[in-house]
Design a protein around this motif. Structure first.
Motif, PDB file in Angstrom:
ATOM      1  N   PHE A1207       0.821  -1.202   0.000  1.00  0.00           N
ATOM      2  CA  PHE A1207       0.000   0.000   0.000  1.00  0.00           C
ATOM      3  C   PHE A1207       0.853   1.249   0.000  1.00  0.00           C
ATOM      4  CE2 PHE A1207      -3.374  -2.763   1.288  1.00  0.00           C
ATOM      5  CZ  PHE A1207      -4.525  -2.138   0.841  1.00  0.00           C
ATOM      6  N   LYS A1208       0.325   2.275  -0.650  1.00  0.00           N
ATOM      7  CA  LYS A1208       0.880   3.608  -0.430  1.00  0.00           C
ATOM      8  C   LYS A1208       0.359   4.107   0.913  1.00  0.00           C
ATOM      9  CE  LYS A1208      -0.982   5.124  -4.149  1.00  0.00           C
ATOM     10  NZ  LYS A1208      -1.475   5.989  -5.237  1.00  0.00           N
ATOM     11  N   LEU A1209       1.172   4.892   1.577  1.00  0.00           N
ATOM     12  CA  LEU A1209       0.726   5.449   2.858  1.00  0.00           C
ATOM     13  C   LEU A1209      -0.180   6.651   2.627  1.00  0.00           C
ATOM     14  CD1 LEU A1209       3.967   5.220   5.024  1.00  0.00           C
ATOM     15  CD2 LEU A1209       2.121   3.568   4.755  1.00  0.00           C
ATOM     16  N   ILE A1210       0.202   7.514   1.706  1.00  0.00           N
ATOM     17  CA  ILE A1210      -0.602   8.699   1.407  1.00  0.00           C
ATOM     18  C   ILE A1210      -0.810   8.799  -0.094  1.00  0.00           C
ATOM     19  CG2 ILE A1210       0.142   9.958   3.462  1.00  0.00           C
ATOM     20  CD1 ILE A1210       2.094  11.494   1.698  1.00  0.00           C
ATOM     21  N   ASN A1211      -1.817   9.555  -0.490  1.00  0.00           N
ATOM     22  CA  ASN A1211      -2.125   9.722  -1.913  1.00  0.00           C
ATOM     23  C   ASN A1211      -1.133  10.682  -2.562  1.00  0.00           C
ATOM     24  OD1 ASN A1211      -4.478   8.074  -1.893  1.00  0.00           O
ATOM     25  ND2 ASN A1211      -5.617   9.743  -0.938  1.00  0.00           N
ATOM     26  N   GLU A1212      -0.933  10.480  -3.834  1.00  0.00           N
ATOM     27  CA  GLU A1212      -0.028  11.345  -4.572  1.00  0.00           C
ATOM     28  C   GLU A1212      -0.674  12.677  -4.916  1.00  0.00           C
ATOM     29  OE1 GLU A1212       1.107   9.028  -7.919  1.00  0.00           O
ATOM     30  OE2 GLU A1212       2.322   7.605  -6.755  1.00  0.00           O
ATOM     31  N   ASP A1213      -1.995  12.706  -5.005  1.00  0.00           N
ATOM     32  CA  ASP A1213      -2.694  13.969  -5.264  1.00  0.00           C
ATOM     33  C   ASP A1213      -3.544  14.332  -4.049  1.00  0.00           C
ATOM     34  OD1 ASP A1213      -5.336  12.744  -5.393  1.00  0.00           O
ATOM     35  OD2 ASP A1213      -4.717  11.921  -7.322  1.00  0.00           O
ATOM     36  N   GLU A1214      -4.139  15.503  -4.088  1.00  0.00           N
ATOM     37  CA  GLU A1214      -4.961  15.977  -2.966  1.00  0.00           C
ATOM     38  C   GLU A1214      -6.420  16.151  -3.372  1.00  0.00           C
ATOM     39  OE1 GLU A1214      -3.283  19.461  -1.273  1.00  0.00           O
ATOM     40  OE2 GLU A1214      -1.547  18.401  -0.438  1.00  0.00           O
ATOM     41  N   ASP A1215      -6.827  15.413  -4.411  1.00  0.00           N
ATOM     42  CA  ASP A1215      -8.208  15.544  -4.888  1.00  0.00           C
ATOM     43  C   ASP A1215      -9.223  15.169  -3.814  1.00  0.00           C
ATOM     44  OD1 ASP A1215      -7.174  16.344  -7.252  1.00  0.00           O
ATOM     45  OD2 ASP A1215      -7.464  14.436  -8.298  1.00  0.00           O
ATOM     46  N   LEU A1216      -8.949  14.063  -3.122  1.00  0.00           N
ATOM     47  CA  LEU A1216      -9.892  13.631  -2.090  1.00  0.00           C
ATOM     48  C   LEU A1216      -9.897  14.580  -0.893  1.00  0.00           C
ATOM     49  CD1 LEU A1216      -9.450   9.748  -2.047  1.00  0.00           C
ATOM     50  CD2 LEU A1216     -11.373  11.054  -2.916  1.00  0.00           C
ATOM     51  N   LYS A1217      -8.738  15.159  -0.573  1.00  0.00           N
ATOM     52  CA  LYS A1217      -8.667  16.092   0.552  1.00  0.00           C
ATOM     53  C   LYS A1217      -9.555  17.302   0.325  1.00  0.00           C
ATOM     54  CE  LYS A1217      -4.129  15.076   2.515  1.00  0.00           C
ATOM     55  NZ  LYS A1217      -2.780  15.614   2.826  1.00  0.00           N
ATOM     56  N   HIS A1218      -9.669  17.715  -0.943  1.00  0.00           N
ATOM     57  CA  HIS A1218     -10.464  18.892  -1.272  1.00  0.00           C
ATOM     58  C   HIS A1218     -11.939  18.572  -1.469  1.00  0.00           C
ATOM     59  CE1 HIS A1218      -6.449  20.614  -2.910  1.00  0.00           C
ATOM     60  NE2 HIS A1218      -6.591  20.835  -1.608  1.00  0.00           N
ATOM     61  N   ALA A1219     -12.286  17.285  -1.543  1.00  0.00           N
ATOM     62  CA  ALA A1219     -13.681  16.900  -1.756  1.00  0.00           C
ATOM     63  C   ALA A1219     -14.495  17.140  -0.482  1.00  0.00           C
ATOM     64  CB  ALA A1219     -13.760  15.436  -2.174  1.00  0.00           C
ATOM     65  N   LYS A1220     -15.792  17.402  -0.679  1.00  0.00           N
ATOM     66  CA  LYS A1220     -16.684  17.661   0.453  1.00  0.00           C
ATOM     67  C   LYS A1220     -17.678  16.515   0.608  1.00  0.00           C
ATOM     68  CE  LYS A1220     -16.522  22.721   0.205  1.00  0.00           C
ATOM     69  NZ  LYS A1220     -17.323  23.956   0.063  1.00  0.00           N
ATOM     70  N   VAL A1221     -18.208  16.402   1.806  1.00  0.00           N
ATOM     71  CA  VAL A1221     -19.207  15.369   2.083  1.00  0.00           C
ATOM     72  C   VAL A1221     -20.492  15.712   1.334  1.00  0.00           C
ATOM     73  CG1 VAL A1221     -20.436  14.111   3.893  1.00  0.00           C
ATOM     74  CG2 VAL A1221     -18.196  15.111   4.374  1.00  0.00           C
ATOM     75  N   ALA A1222     -21.034  14.729   0.656  1.00  0.00           N
ATOM     76  CA  ALA A1222     -22.264  14.952  -0.109  1.00  0.00           C
ATOM     77  C   ALA A1222     -23.444  15.194   0.832  1.00  0.00           C
ATOM     78  CB  ALA A1222     -22.544  13.746  -1.001  1.00  0.00           C
ATOM     79  N   ASN A1223     -24.374  16.012   0.357  1.00  0.00           N
ATOM     80  CA  ASN A1223     -25.538  16.326   1.190  1.00  0.00           C
ATOM     81  C   ASN A1223     -26.363  15.093   1.523  1.00  0.00           C
ATOM     82  OD1 ASN A1223     -24.970  18.994   1.426  1.00  0.00           O
ATOM     83  ND2 ASN A1223     -26.475  19.702  -0.057  1.00  0.00           N
ATOM     84  N   TRP A1224     -26.468  14.178   0.575  1.00  0.00           N
ATOM     85  CA  TRP A1224     -27.289  12.994   0.835  1.00  0.00           C
ATOM     86  C   TRP A1224     -26.668  12.143   1.939  1.00  0.00           C
ATOM     87  CZ3 TRP A1224     -26.305   7.802   0.653  1.00  0.00           C
ATOM     88  CH2 TRP A1224     -25.116   7.383   0.032  1.00  0.00           C
ATOM     89  N   ILE A1225     -25.340  12.176   2.046  1.00  0.00           N
ATOM     90  CA  ILE A1225     -24.667  11.429   3.117  1.00  0.00           C
ATOM     91  C   ILE A1225     -24.915  12.113   4.454  1.00  0.00           C
ATOM     92  CG2 ILE A1225     -22.400  10.788   4.021  1.00  0.00           C
ATOM     93  CD1 ILE A1225     -21.488  10.266   1.185  1.00  0.00           C
TER      94      ILE A1225
END
Length: 1429
Positions: A1207-1225
């Motif tokens: 496994f990688k320990l951390i992601n190579e990009d920060e796309d997920l870090k910038h994503a927000k929780v969906a309203n339906w969730i």
């Protein structure tokens, strides 16, 4: 009878009076011992005679009545008599009948007796509830007699009695005095009333004065023209009101508001001001007082939605009102029961600009309110608190910081608020505020108040308090004793350890503060050994201990030791002496210096030379040999001082062999005392545990021989002694001593077993097991851990599994018998090492027992933080082949984590703040932080998964079985953030990690089957669902052969539960995305695409909107991938479908939902292969599916080499870090969607209960019924049958102040149907009974008394209600629910009134009709006057 008498002519009344007098005479004398009926009959006769309104002129009848009066009074003096309620009316009516001069004479005689009786009870001091109730009867008698006494010469006597009743402490008595007695005093001598008021307000403690008498007395003052209300200009009165407004008692607050409103009304009517320090009044500031009352009255409610809109008015109150009164309103906000309101008030206070009263308010109100852990949840309250305290320091509030210590020490703090309070003091600018007395308080707080707190927070709090002391201490006002004692109170194992930050800060402070640079000779033998030793080492490290001081101390030590040769009592005496004090000092110096330090680098080497060391060792040997030391604390000092001689440079100077021989001799001799044997056992234990001492072969063999002998003779568990304790205290001392000896014996055995392999092999297993079983049953908790440590080397050799299981079960139970003791952790650690020893784990015959133990430990660890960490640490230390117990423990570790309460989450967040400070807080190095213990368990298990070479298929099977058990158990609730949710989430995470770490294809197929079945059978929480979808897509991507089988299982699963189809659509999309990102698998991608599109196409036209939306969005995303990969063949083949789907989404009403779904991170930025990392699985996925932070496992928990794991320990990009929780969730997990759009609004129109001052006090419980407004509105409801209607009428009449309500039967008020609508209104309104058959007589009587008789009835001459002008004295007759008002009653009425209507229904409910009439009357006679006021 009374109605008939009203209609009789005067001659008829005279004849009736004579008849009644003769009848009364025939019934006298009356015996009160006879039955109640005769007493009641006499009362009725006398009442009827009194109603004739003709004076009694018959002398004989008057004489008989006087005799009756005397007998009645004598009877009434027995105040416990149950007939008193009947006798009092007889007395009153009889006094009214006889001539006035006679009644006056008798009343004065009786009055003196009653006053004497009442004063006798009041002089006894504080009244009990029963006594105050028993006084009401004589007081009612007193009130009755006063009606017949002349007012002259009564003022002094009555005013004295009134004052005593007012200060009786009973509301009923004080109210009676003010309502019934003071008006009489007012008529005769108004000055006495003024003196009573002055006496009340000049009491020493007015804030404890009950407000009931003050309210009544205030009404007398403000309603009288004879009294001047000077108290309105008295600060003491306004202080009473302020204290009442913030009282914890609701009635007291209400009474205080009444007093304030009544005073303001008085000022308004009289157009005067109230110049005094505590109150300012001007007619121009009426609006702000209205807002002030609106805030206070809204705060009486419980619902947040009612209160919060009003709170912004507080800003206006602070801007325009006197600060004292503004702080009263704020105090009520902070005193509220709801935490949301309290938090708002605290934030307002901290945000408000500094004022002169802020410091006092902070100490008295804010500090106690802060002891409320939930206030700090998701709040920056701690930061605001810190800023406020800094502001206080910058303002030079020395007095506040002195008071702060007292305030903090007076509260039993929760761990989180305590730390945050201390933290706010830890970074202050220099302010000379604390002197020696304050340092003593601080020390007391450190020693006492913090002793029971959470250890990690307590340790951190000590660090910040040390900084506070350095910032706030006035060194010029600090003496040596208080300073050294304070520094000694900081725990070395928690904060003040040499070499760490607190120690260094202390050195820096001492270096720059000359006032605390004390000379060593001034404190070395004057302060406590701990304080002197610590400060000596601090001065040495600070470079402030000059060589000449060291030399002087060395000479002092040497001189004390030379006395050993010349003064024999130093050794022979059993008590402590100067050398013992020196030894204690040396031990503390060694502890403070750190035992790892080399001898030549220690300050001890400079203070104690070789000769002195030899002398000390000789002293210890002689003390041991003398065997006369009875003080265990002294023995512990001697044992600890032996640590000095373990240093290699020192060990060469002494002979431990002789010491050990002496110890053996003492231990083997039965003549020596228990204390001597304890000393000897401790010497042997210390020698066995010291590698330095055991370096000598002779000593090692001597120790082995000694322990071997104990083992063979069975004396490990027995002590040969002759001590016979006499007292319970001596028995406790003996038991502690014996326990210490046994613990030392087993510790010595364990030390040799651990280091001496030859000895270990020579010890008989059966002997040890026998001794251990005996020790487990008979010894104390101190010994248990050492016994289990020894069993670790022998238990696995026992071939009989039943015996092993028995020992394991008994030791487990023994450990948990001492769960609340500090020894629990020593015991449980030893148990886990013993029970899960690799040699034990390898035995298949013990599997069931070990599995049960693992299950028990797992269950207990949900309560006991840090317990399962020990289990995990134990199995990670050994490279054990997978076995049932190992898989069980690893599985439980992967799923571990209790569901935390809110306060536990807050505690964890505070611990994270402390941890983030690193080395600045020594607690991070010295104290184990159990706040993230559950995360540590899972992190260690995850790390093992990623680094092990073992086959993980059994672990995967165990996890799948656990998930199946959870799904089958219908009693468990599966909701967001529940324990089931968290467990399923961890199962999905673990299976994802296992499937990606292992290449075991059968295992991956089994996991995929589980994923498909799980999605098909259960409606999962978003976090679990997304993980399973990702897991399935990864397995499909890595195993080409499972695709076709998955398509079949997909069709079966989706047919079972339609709502599972969106999950399968997501899997198909993620599978496509994973293949599309691998350019080497284009042909496989094209094959899979055709199959996936074939499956998705029918779902694009599904009846279910959600399925249709997911399928269309997935297809659009898939076509976008085809365009990115330039798969022209696929695009051209499905071009029509692509345009159709796109057109369908754009033209549908759900285009907004389609956009939202495409913005979900799973369809927008997530890549199942590129984002396959620990960060995504353990942090980003939980975050994006709204799982609590206590579930996240960031990289700080792992120590991994990325090159050695899959496994990688951390992601190579920060796309997920910038994503927000969906309203339906957010909605699915119970959180609030669109948080950013929510704002707190204030409203100009707010909900509140209207409480005019004139009605406030009438609701108090000081009177049984409300006094009717004479000559007001009378509602006659004798014709009304139904209890609910009558109950509603009573409530309406009470609210709008009707004088009286007449009903046909008073018994109806006891019915539940009546009470459910009246809500106790019958207690406060004047209720009377008139039977329907007596209505004609009653109406004639009321007509004669001047009432206008009005009927609520439709007749040929009825007038509309809106046109009626109500007279002051008005009677309204209401009709029956069905029949209305009988025709025969209409001639007796003055007017019939109807209510205009527009509907089809012919009439209103009788309760509603009555309410409209009452309201119309209230509007004309009350609202108009209120408007003028």
């Amino acid at each position: 009878m009374e109605f008939a008498q009203e209609l009789l002519p005067i001659e008829g009344k005279k004849q009736l009076a004579n008849l009644l007098e003769n009848t009364i005479a025939s019934q006298l004398p009356l015996s009160f011992n006879e039955n109640d009926q005769q007493v009641i009959h006499i009362h009725r006769l006398i009442s009827a005679r009194l109603a004739c309104e003709i004076e009694c002129t018959d002398v004989e009848i008057a004489r008989q009545l006087e005799t009756l009066i005397s007998h009645t009074f004598t009877h009434l003096l027995d105040f416990s008599n149950r007939k008193c309620d009947v006798s009092l009316p007889i007395l009153k009516d009889s006094l009214s009948l006889i001539p006035k001069e006679n009644s006056s004479r008798l009343s004065q005689i009786f009055l003196n007796q009653v006053v004497k009786y009442v004063n006798g009870i009041l002089e006894g001091g504080c009244l009990l509830q029963e006594e105050s109730s028993s006084l009401m009867m004589p007081l009612n008698l007193l009130d009755c007699l006063l009606n017949f006494c002349p007012e002259e010469n009564l003022s002094t006597k009555i005013s004295t009695l009134a004052l005593a009743l007012i200060f009786s402490g009973c509301d009923r008595l004080s109210s009676f005095a003010i309502s019934n007695l003071l008006p009489r005093v007012l008529n005769s001598n108004p000055q006495d009333v003024s003196e009573i008021w002055s006496t009340i307000l000049t009491e020493e403690n007015p804030k404890n004065m009950k407000l009931t008498p003050l309210c009544l007395l205030m009404e007398i003052f403000l309603s009288s023209t004879k009294l001047e209300p000077r108290f309105l200009h008295d600060d003491c009165f306004w202080l009473v009101v302020q204290k009442g407004l913030v009282s914890r008692d609701q009635m007291t607050r209400k009474q205080a508001r009444y007093m304030l409103k009544r005073a303001l009304h008085f000022f308004t009517i009289r157009k005067i001001s109230a110049p005094c320090n505590r109150f300012e009044w001007d007619s121009s500031n009426q609006e702000i007082w209205t807002d002030f009352f609106l805030i206070l009255e809204s705060l009486e409610e419980k619902q947040v939605h009612i209160i919060k809109p009003v709170l912004p008015l507080l800003e206006k109150v602070f801007a325009e009102m006197c600060l004292e009164w503004a702080f009263v309103a704020l105090q009520q906000v902070i005193n509220h029961d709801n935490n949301h309101i309290i938090k708002w008030g605290l934030e307002f206070f901290f945000n408000h600009p500094w004022t002169s009263g802020s410091a006092e308010f902070f100490i008295e109100i804010v500090i106690p309110a802060l002891d409320n852990t939930p206030l700090f949840h998701d709040s920056d309250l701690s930061d605001r608190l810190e800023d406020f305290v800094k502001k206080c320091a910058s303002e030079g509030e020395r007095v506040m910081f002195k008071s702060l210590l007292l305030a903090v020490r007076a509260i039993s703090w929760g761990p989180v608020p305590l730390f945050l309070i201390c933290k706010s003091l830890g970074n202050l600018p220099k302010l000379d505020a604390w002197d020696s007395e304050d340092l003593k308080l601080l020390k007391s707080f450190l020693v006492d108040a913090m002793s029971t707190q959470n250890v990690f927070l307590r340790a951190a709090a000590q660090s910040v308090l040390l900084r506070a002391a350095f910032s706030l201490v006035d060194a010029s006002k600090v003496n040596q004793e208080s300073w050294l004692d304070l520094l000694a109170s900081f725990n070395r194992k928690e904060s003040m350890a040499r070499g760490l930050n607190d120690w260094q800060l202390t050195i820096e402070f001492v270096q720059k503060t000359a006032e605390v640079q004390f000379k060593s000779r001034e404190f070395i033998f004057k302060s406590s050994a701990k304080a002197a030793a610590r400060y000596l080492v601090i001065l040495s490290d600070a470079g402030l201990l000059r060589q000449e001081e060291i030399d002087q101390l060395a000479l002092e030590f040497k001189w004390r030791l030379t006395e050993l040769e010349t003064r024999a009592y130093y050794v022979s005496s059993g008590g402590p002496n100067a050398v013992d004090a020196l030894l204690e000092l040396l031990v503390h110096i060694l502890d403070e210096s750190g035992r790892q330090e080399k001898w030549e680098e220690t300050i001890l080497s400079k203070l104690v030379g070789p000769k002195s060391l030899e002398g000390l060792f000789g002293y210890l040997h002689r003390k041991l040999k003398g065997a006369d030391v009875e003080d265990l604390s002294l023995i512990k000092i001697y044992i600890n001082s032996l640590k000095i001689f373990e240093k290699p440079e020192v060990a060469r100077l002494v002979d431990f062999k002789e010491l050990i021989i002496t110890a053996n001799q003492i231990f083997e001799t039965g003549e020596k005392s228990l204390e001597a044997k304890y000393f000897a056992a401790q010497v042997i234990q210390n020698s066995c545990q010291s590698p330095q001492i055991k370096r000598s072969n002779d000593i090692r063999e001597l120790l082995i021989d000694s322990i071997s002998k104990m083992t063979k003779l069975g004396t490990l568990n027995s002590v040969n002694h002759t001590d016979l304790p006499k007292s319970a205290e001596q028995r406790d001392q003996r038991n502690r001593t014996v326990s210490g000896i046994l613990t030392a014996n087993w510790s010595s055995l364990f030390a040799l077993l651990e280091t001496e392999e030859t000895f270990r092999k020579s010890v008989a297993q059966e002997t040890i097991l026998d001794l251990a079983e005996d020790a487990v049953e008979s010894s104390g908790p101190e010994t248990l851990s050492q016994v289990m440590a020894c069993l670790r080397y022998f238990l696995h050799r026992e071939k009989e599994p039943a015996r092993v299981e028995n020992i394991l079960e008994r030791t487990y139970l023994k450990c948990f018998e001492h769960r609340k003791s500090e020894l629990f952790w020593l015991s449980i650690k030893a148990f886990i090492k013993m029970a899960f020893n690799p040699c034990i784990l390898e035995r298949s015959d013990l599997n069931d027992c070990l599995l049960q133990l693992t299950e028990k430990l797992y269950q207990q660890s949900q309560i006991v933080a840090g317990l399962f960490n020990l289990v995990v640490d134990n199995f990670l230390q050994h490279d054990v082949a997978p076995c049932p117990t190992f898989c069980n423990q690893l599985g439980f570790a992967l799923l571990f984590g209790p569901s935390l309460r809110k306060d536990q989450k807050i505690l964890n967040s505070v611990c994270q703040i402390i941890t983030s400070n690193g080395d600045e807080i020594p607690a991070n190095k010295l104290v184990e932080n159990n706040c993230d213990a559950s995360q540590q368990v899972r992190a260690k298990a995850v790390q093992y998964l990623l680094t092990t070479n073992q086959d993980l298929a059994p672990v995967a099977a165990w996890l799948i079985e656990k998930d199946t058990e959870l799904s089958r158990n219908k009693k468990l609730r599966y909701f967001a953030d529940s324990h089931v949710h968290r467990t399923k989430h961890r199962i999905a995470q673990s299976l994802l990690l296992i499937s990606c770490s292992s290449k075991n294809e059968p295992m991956q197929v089994k996991i995929l089957q589980w994923a498909t079945a799980s999605l098909g059978n259960e409606n999962h929480q978003p976090s679990v669902r997304y993980l399973i979808e990702w897991l399935a897509s990864i397995i499909l991507t890595r195993n080409e052969d499972v695709g076709d089988k998955f398509f079949k299982e997909l069709q079966e699963a989706s047919s079972r539960r339609l709502s599972s189809i969106p999950s399968f659509i997501s899997i198909l999309y993620l599978w496509t995305l994973a293949l599309a990102n691998d350019e080497c698998r284009t042909s496989e991608l094209i094959h899979v695409l055709h199959k996936i599109i074939e499956i998705l196409l029918p779902w694009c036209m599904a009846q279910n909107y959600n399925i249709r939306l997911y399928a269309q969005v997935a297809l659009l995303r898939i076509f976008a991938l085809c365009e990115k990969r330039q798969l022209t063949d696929v695009l051209s083949f499905f071009s029509t479908l692509q345009s159709s789907v796109k057109s369908s989404i754009e033209q549908s009403s759900g285009v907004k939902n389609a956009i939202k779904l495409q913005e979900d991170f799973l369809f927008s930025v997530f890549d199942p292969v590129a984002h396959l990392s620990l960060e995504t699985i353990l942090v980003e996925f939980p975050r994006l599916t709204n799982v609590g932070q206590d579930e996240w496992l960031p990289d700080k928990f792992f120590k991994l080499d990325e090159t050695k794991v899959a496994f990688k320990l951390i992601n190579e990009d920060e796309d997920l870090k910038h994503a927000k929780v969906a309203n339906w969730i957010l909605k699915a997990t119970g959180a609030i969607a669109d948080i950013e759009d929510q704002e707190e609004h204030s409203y100009s129109i707010v909900q509140r209960k209207v409480t005019p001052w004139s009605d406030m006090f009438a609701e108090s419980n000081t009177r049984e019924t409300r006094t009717p407004n004479l000559g007001g509105l009378v509602i006659v409801a004798s014709l009304v049958d139904k209890a609910p209607n009558l109950g509603g009428l009573s409530r309406t009449c009470e609210i709008f102040g009707a004088s009286e309500l007449i009903i046909g039967n008073l018994k109806i008020v006891d019915e539940l149907a009546f009470q459910s609508l009246s809500v106790t209104a019958e207690k406060w309104i004047n209720l009377s009974e008139v039977k329907p058959e007596n209505l004609v007589s009653y109406l004639c009587l009321m007509k004669k008394q001047g009432y206008t008789l009005m009927a609520a009835e439709q007749t040929s001459k009825s007038v509309p209600l809106q046109s009626v002008k109500f007279d002051k004295k008005t009677l309204v007759l209401l009709g029956n629910e069905k029949e209305g008002i009988p025709a025969e009653l209409l001639p007796y009425l003055d007017v019939c009134v109807e209510i205009p209507q527009m509907g089809v229904i012919r009439s209103l409910n009788v309760h509603v009709t009555g309410a409209l009439f009452v309201w119309q009357y209230f509007q004309q006679h009350h609202l108009s006057s209120l408007g003028e006021e």
